[in-house]
Design an enzyme around this catalytic site. Structure first.
Site, PDB file in Angstrom:
ATOM      1  N   HIS A 136       6.747  -8.541  12.091  1.00 11.66           N
ATOM      2  CA  HIS A 136       7.347  -9.219  11.023  1.00 11.66           C
ATOM      3  C   HIS A 136       7.861 -10.431  11.338  1.00 11.66           C
ATOM      4  O   HIS A 136       8.182 -11.039  12.919  1.00 11.66           O
ATOM      5  CB  HIS A 136       9.145  -8.709  11.562  1.00 11.66           C
ATOM      6  CG  HIS A 136       9.802  -9.180   9.682  1.00 11.66           C
ATOM      7  ND1 HIS A 136      10.063 -10.156  10.066  1.00 11.66           N
ATOM      8  CD2 HIS A 136       9.861  -8.634   8.510  1.00 11.66           C
ATOM      9  CE1 HIS A 136      11.165 -10.784   9.242  1.00 11.66           C
ATOM     10  NE2 HIS A 136      11.116  -9.418   7.918  1.00 11.66           N
ATOM     11  N   ASP A 163      11.653  -4.431  18.082  1.00 14.83           N
ATOM     12  CA  ASP A 163      11.937  -4.256  16.891  1.00 14.83           C
ATOM     13  C   ASP A 163      12.250  -2.203  16.007  1.00 14.83           C
ATOM     14  O   ASP A 163      11.239  -2.303  15.809  1.00 14.83           O
ATOM     15  CB  ASP A 163      11.786  -5.108  16.221  1.00 14.83           C
ATOM     16  CG  ASP A 163      11.765  -4.944  14.633  1.00 14.83           C
ATOM     17  OD1 ASP A 163      12.551  -4.410  14.289  1.00 14.83           O
ATOM     18  OD2 ASP A 163      10.822  -5.914  14.293  1.00 14.83           O
ATOM     19  N   GLN A 223      12.353  -0.551  10.789  1.00 15.17           N
ATOM     20  CA  GLN A 223      11.829   0.164  10.054  1.00 15.17           C
ATOM     21  C   GLN A 223      12.288   1.696  10.492  1.00 15.17           C
ATOM     22  O   GLN A 223      11.762   2.729  10.202  1.00 15.17           O
ATOM     23  CB  GLN A 223      10.577   0.285   9.725  1.00 15.17           C
ATOM     24  CG  GLN A 223      10.782  -1.258   8.623  1.00 15.17           C
ATOM     25  CD  GLN A 223      11.262  -1.344   8.012  1.00 15.17           C
ATOM     26  OE1 GLN A 223      11.694  -0.538   7.248  1.00 15.17           O
ATOM     27  NE2 GLN A 223      11.883  -2.414   7.075  1.00 15.17           N
ATOM     28  N   LYS A 249      19.720  -1.395   6.697  1.00 13.00           N
ATOM     29  CA  LYS A 249      18.083  -1.002   5.797  1.00 13.00           C
ATOM     30  C   LYS A 249      18.325   0.790   6.754  1.00 13.00           C
ATOM     31  O   LYS A 249      17.387   1.285   6.653  1.00 13.00           O
ATOM     32  CB  LYS A 249      16.769  -1.357   7.495  1.00 13.00           C
ATOM     33  CG  LYS A 249      16.464  -2.889   6.490  1.00 13.00           C
ATOM     34  CD  LYS A 249      15.217  -3.346   7.219  1.00 13.00           C
ATOM     35  CE  LYS A 249      14.885  -4.982   7.448  1.00 13.00           C
ATOM     36  NZ  LYS A 249      14.912  -5.092   6.085  1.00 13.00           N
ATOM     37  N   CYS A 252       6.930 -10.996   5.109  1.00 11.93           N
ATOM     38  CA  CYS A 252       7.293 -11.703   6.421  1.00 11.93           C
ATOM     39  C   CYS A 252       6.187 -11.397   7.145  1.00 11.93           C
ATOM     40  O   CYS A 252       6.869 -11.456   8.806  1.00 11.93           O
ATOM     41  CB  CYS A 252       8.652 -11.468   7.091  1.00 11.93           C
ATOM     42  SG  CYS A 252       9.993 -11.899   6.254  1.00 11.93           S
TER      43      CYS A 252
HETATM   44  N1  PMP Z   1      12.045  -6.785  11.748  1.00 17.19           N
HETATM   45  C1  PMP Z   1      11.208  -5.702  10.528  1.00 17.19           C
HETATM   46  C2  PMP Z   1      10.618  -4.834  11.259  1.00 17.19           C
HETATM   47  C3  PMP Z   1      11.718  -5.316   9.345  1.00 17.19           C
HETATM   48  O1  PMP Z   1      11.821  -4.437   8.831  1.00 17.19           O
HETATM   49  C4  PMP Z   1      12.066  -6.902   9.290  1.00 17.19           C
HETATM   50  C5  PMP Z   1      13.450  -7.154   7.854  1.00 17.19           C
HETATM   51  N2  PMP Z   1      12.321  -6.779   7.046  1.00 17.19           N
HETATM   52  C6  PMP Z   1      13.024  -7.640  10.496  1.00 17.19           C
HETATM   53  C7  PMP Z   1      12.798  -7.297  11.486  1.00 17.19           C
HETATM   54  C8  PMP Z   1      14.206  -8.488   9.572  1.00 17.19           C
HETATM   55  O2  PMP Z   1      15.513  -8.315   9.557  1.00 17.19           O
HETATM   56  P1  PMP Z   1      16.814  -8.991   8.751  1.00 17.19           P
HETATM   57  O3  PMP Z   1      16.014  -9.319   8.364  1.00 17.19           O
HETATM   58  O4  PMP Z   1      17.532  -7.456   8.536  1.00 17.19           O
HETATM   59  O5  PMP Z   1      16.969  -9.886  10.128  1.00 17.19           O
END
Ligand code: PMP
Length: 408
Positions: A123, A200, A203, A226, A364
């Site tokens: 991401h 990270d 998910q 999430k 993203c």
């Molecule tokens: N890493 C992953 C794998 C994600 O899915 C996301 C959110 N889509 C993020 C990082 C970023 O999370 P946040 O916008 O809540 O900071």
């Protein structure tokens, strides 16, 4: 086993959405999940009966607020199987947690020609911070490549790990492809060479058991929103030895011990990293969301999501013109796809008319889109309240999309 009717009744937005003229099939859980009534109520209860600032108050209300905030921290510690609650730092979310590690941990130690390793499916929030820091320091960001199925090439990854590598940052489950990376193995490969590892878990933490001690990762990050908790609250887990050695990330109230006009000393961990008044209600609600998923049982949630993924994969594969993007052998709860020549945004817009909420675009992960040679994808992602009937609703809506485009 999940009692799906009971679970759906726990989520006001889901149960009310189901009553609509066009029933809502909310399939955008990788972006954010809906909230159970226990989480929503905990926010109300805090502001109605428990609101005070924390850590300084000498009166009952403030002490109770502090206690509830710290209980939430302990719940996170237990969820992650961390050794100590002071290894849990509350942040705004995954993005802030990664930026904290980038600035407070890696920035002071990264030198020209050093290397940072990430995977090709990160991401942006686990890519851009490292990219910017490497540029600033004259270091090199190395990208562990993937195959066309969306799996990291482990041999290539292992070869990238050298004495130059100062950090490895890896996504546990890809928000775009649903690939579950073998983080145990990937972390062990890095730790064999004493390379710090950040995972990270944005998910994964909502449905996979995490044991940061067994994993032996240095940092583990995730967002509350999430995992059925509110937005604006997240977690950085860090090994105490690192957190203690790191400089603060932000400066101000809460994070100090003593202050004179000339100089300051800083608080112990984790307060050292929680400058200013934190999201108290959010942290408490995160604790309630953890209670919720633990009551359902992580293995039960995971099995339910797996069933949805398998059913969706089978149904979507049967539609002529659908191409699934990301076919790793280990996948979880997320399915990206293309349909004929229809742009993913058009798919999303037409599905909306059938009550189906999915995400369309690059999710993203722009470099990953380029690597896979697609402009973007349509993505359905499942939560604990989703049903096989909602997958059918998605499939029917996709057939409608196809019909519309064929008639043009
Ligand atoms: N890493 C992953 C794998 C994600 O899915 C996301 C959110 N889509 C993020 C990082 C970023 O999370 P946040 O916008 O809540 O900071």
């Amino acid at each position: 086993m999940i009692n799906i009717q009971k679970v759906r009744a726990d989520f006001p937005l889901i149960s009310q959405g189901a009553q609509k003229k066009v029933p809502l099939a909310y399939l955008d859980n990788a972006a954010t999940t809906q909230k159970p009534v226990s989480v929503i109520n905990s926010i109300n209860t805090f502001y109605e009966t428990g609101n005070a600032n924390i850590h300084r108050g000498i009166y009952d209300l403030a002490q109770q607020a502090t206690q509830n905030y710290e209980i939430a921290r302990t719940k996170v510690k237990n969820l992650l199987h961390a050794a100590n609650a002071h290894e849990v730092v509350f942040t705004r979310g995954t993005t802030e947690s990664i930026n904290l590690v980038m600035q407070a941990f890696l920035a002071p130690r990264l030198r020209p020609n050093d290397e940072v390793v990430v995977s090709a499916m990160e991401h942006h929030s686990n890519l851009v911070p490292w990219q910017v820091l490497c540029k600033q320091c004259g270091a090199r960001l190395r990208i562990a490549p993937i195959n066309d199925k969306g799996e990291v090439l482990l041999d290539e990854y292992a070869q990238m790990l050298t004495e130059k590598t100062k950090m490895v940052a890896l996504v546990h489950i890809s928000n775009t492809l649903g690939t579950v990376n073998p983080i145990d193995e990937m972390t062990a490969l890095a730790k064999k060479q004493q390379i710090p590892v950040l995972i990270d878990g944005a998910q994964s933490v909502s449905h996979r058991a995490i044991n940061v001690q067994a994993l032996n990762c240095d940092f583990f990050v995730f967002s509350g929103h999430k995992m059925y908790a509110p937005t604006g609250i997240g977690v950085l887990y860090g090994k105490a030895v690192h957190l203690e050695a790191m400089l603060p990330y932000q400066y101000g109230g809460e994070m100090i011990q003593t202050v004179t006009y000339e100089q300051s000393t800083f608080n112990r961990i984790p307060q050292k990293f929680e400058a200013g008044t934190p999201n108290i209600a959010g942290a408490i609600a995160l604790g309630v969301a953890i209670d919720y998923i633990q009551t359902l049982g992580l293995p039960n949630i995971d099995a339910h999501l797996k069933q949805l993924l398998e059913y969706a994969t089978q149904k979507l594969s049967a539609i002529d013109g659908v191409k699934i993007v990301g076919t790793a052998s280990e996948k979880s709860s997320i399915i990206s796809f293309l349909l004929d020549e229809v742009h993913p945004h058009d798919i999303g817009t037409i599905l909306n008319e059938s009550g189906v909420a999915i995400r369309a675009g690059h999710h993203c992960t722009m470099p990953l889109m380029r690597r896979l040679g697609v402009p973007g994808t349509a993505r359905a992602s499942f939560g604990v309240y989703n049903t096989l009937a909602e997958v059918d609703q998605l499939v029917e809506a996709l057939l409608k999309v196809q019909k519309i485009f064929k008639s043009l």
